[in-house]
Write a protein that holds these residues in place. Structure first.
Motif, PDB file in Angstrom:
ATOM      1  N   LEU A 189      -1.517   6.455 -17.455  1.00 49.08           N
ATOM      2  CA  LEU A 189      -1.286   6.501 -16.010  1.00 49.08           C
ATOM      3  C   LEU A 189       0.012   7.228 -15.701  1.00 49.08           C
ATOM      4  O   LEU A 189       0.061   8.074 -14.806  1.00 49.08           O
ATOM      5  N   LEU A 190       1.071   6.846 -16.393  1.00 50.13           N
ATOM      6  CA  LEU A 190       2.378   7.446 -16.161  1.00 50.13           C
ATOM      7  C   LEU A 190       3.320   7.058 -17.298  1.00 50.13           C
ATOM      8  O   LEU A 190       3.008   6.161 -18.082  1.00 50.13           O
ATOM      9  N   ASN A 238      -3.753   8.858  -9.736  1.00 50.13           N
ATOM     10  CA  ASN A 238      -4.478   7.897  -8.893  1.00 50.13           C
ATOM     11  C   ASN A 238      -3.579   7.122  -7.931  1.00 50.13           C
ATOM     12  O   ASN A 238      -3.903   6.006  -7.547  1.00 50.13           O
ATOM     13  N   GLY A 239      -2.443   7.688  -7.559  1.00 48.12           N
ATOM     14  CA  GLY A 239      -1.573   7.078  -6.560  1.00 48.12           C
ATOM     15  C   GLY A 239      -0.659   5.981  -7.081  1.00 48.12           C
ATOM     16  O   GLY A 239       0.018   5.309  -6.304  1.00 48.12           O
ATOM     17  N   ARG A 288       3.152  -0.092  -9.358  1.00 50.14           N
ATOM     18  CA  ARG A 288       2.813  -0.374  -7.957  1.00 50.14           C
ATOM     19  C   ARG A 288       1.804   0.641  -7.432  1.00 50.14           C
ATOM     20  O   ARG A 288       1.742   1.777  -7.896  1.00 50.14           O
ATOM     21  N   LYS A 289       1.051   0.173  -6.438  1.00 54.78           N
ATOM     22  CA  LYS A 289       0.197   1.076  -5.675  1.00 54.78           C
ATOM     23  C   LYS A 289       0.137   0.540  -4.262  1.00 54.78           C
ATOM     24  O   LYS A 289      -0.118  -0.658  -4.065  1.00 54.78           O
ATOM     25  N   HIS A 336      -8.068   0.666  -4.397  1.00 52.37           N
ATOM     26  CA  HIS A 336      -9.493   0.889  -4.187  1.00 52.37           C
ATOM     27  C   HIS A 336     -10.299   0.056  -5.158  1.00 52.37           C
ATOM     28  O   HIS A 336      -9.784  -0.376  -6.205  1.00 52.37           O
ATOM     29  N   ILE A 337     -11.559  -0.133  -4.819  1.00 64.37           N
ATOM     30  CA  ILE A 337     -12.453  -0.852  -5.722  1.00 64.37           C
ATOM     31  C   ILE A 337     -12.421  -0.225  -7.111  1.00 64.37           C
ATOM     32  O   ILE A 337     -12.432  -0.922  -8.140  1.00 64.37           O
ATOM     33  N   SER A 338     -12.334   1.098  -7.162  1.00 63.00           N
ATOM     34  CA  SER A 338     -12.375   1.822  -8.430  1.00 63.00           C
ATOM     35  C   SER A 338     -11.142   1.590  -9.295  1.00 63.00           C
ATOM     36  O   SER A 338     -11.123   2.012 -10.458  1.00 63.00           O
ATOM     37  N   ASP A 339     -10.127   0.941  -8.761  1.00 68.35           N
ATOM     38  CA  ASP A 339      -8.935   0.625  -9.559  1.00 68.35           C
ATOM     39  C   ASP A 339      -9.135  -0.620 -10.417  1.00 68.35           C
ATOM     40  O   ASP A 339      -8.254  -0.963 -11.222  1.00 68.35           O
TER      41      ASP A 339
END
Lengths: 113, 114
Positions: free
Chosen positions: A47-48, A61-62, A77-78, A82-85
């Motif tokens: 992710l990062l 993905n934000g 943090r986000k 979304h559901i997809s997370d």
């Protein structure tokens, strides 16, 4: 020896709500820090990562994470999920003298509609 | 391009048997890692190769576990005299140089020892 603590094994949240997944590490030396995501039936995906420089790191993905040296934390943090997370999220650390990653036990993020 | 591949995807064996798990890293990646993920846990480091040599094998749990990477590309993790406690998902990752460079993970091999 280094260790990583992910304080929450599960985090349920409603769609479009903000979320924070906590990660603390124990190390007295300079470290690299990572967040990986594991979607159902898929491999780990980066992710990062924090290597040096700005303590606020932005990923895919934000998602973003902030390195806090004094608190030895690297929380993810986000602002709006979304559901997809929905997935398992792993925090990991490596020190600059070795190349192996030390992972936390993971946090399962469950996003509800 | 092709990612890291691992074969087999699933392996069921009986206690005491020998197993081999294969990892094909991303082409050109010099660093290769093996991890083991037990149910409900994060991945646990086993061994790291830089080229053909094992740079760090401190995570191998005992001498029943051995890994090779003879030509600096494909790697095989070998487990002798398997035990039920060896049941886990074995993950392989590769990196272009190691260190801070991103480790790309394969889908894993699920090993079940009956």
């Amino acid at each position: 020896a280094q260790s990583v603590t992910q304080l929450d094994s599960q985090v349920p949240v409603f769609e479009e709500a903000p979320v924070e997944l906590r990660c603390n590490y124990s190390s007295s030396v300079s470290v690299y820090l990572f967040w990986y995501v594991q979607y159902p039936n898929q491999g780990l995906q980066l992710l990062l990562k924090y290597l040096s420089g700005s303590t606020l790191v932005k990923g895919i993905n934000g998602f973003e994470a902030e390195f806090n040296k004094s608190q030895t934390s690297f929380h993810l943090r986000k602002p709006s999920v979304h559901i997809s997370d929905t997935a398992e999220y792993f925090c990991a650390v490596s020190d600059k003298n070795t190349d192996k990653l030390i992972f936390g036990t993971g946090t399962r993020l469950q996003v509800f509609p | 391009g092709a990612g890291v591949s691992q074969t087999p995807s699933n392996k069921v064996t009986e206690k005491g048997k020998y197993v081999e798990l294969r990892c094909d890293p991303i082409s050109g990646h010099t660093a290769l890692y093996w991890y083991r993920q037990s149910l409900g846990q994060g991945p646990e480091f086993l061994i790291y190769f830089q080229g053909t040599g094992a740079a760090d094998d401190s995570g191998l749990p005992n001498d029943r576990f051995f890994a090779v990477r003879p030509e600096g590309s494909v790697s095989t993790l070998k487990i002798q005299r398997t035990e039920r406690g060896d049941s886990a998902v074995y993950l392989c990752a590769s990196s272009s140089r190691g260190g801070a460079y991103e480790q790309f993970f394969g889908p894993g091999t699920r090993l079940t020892v009956l």
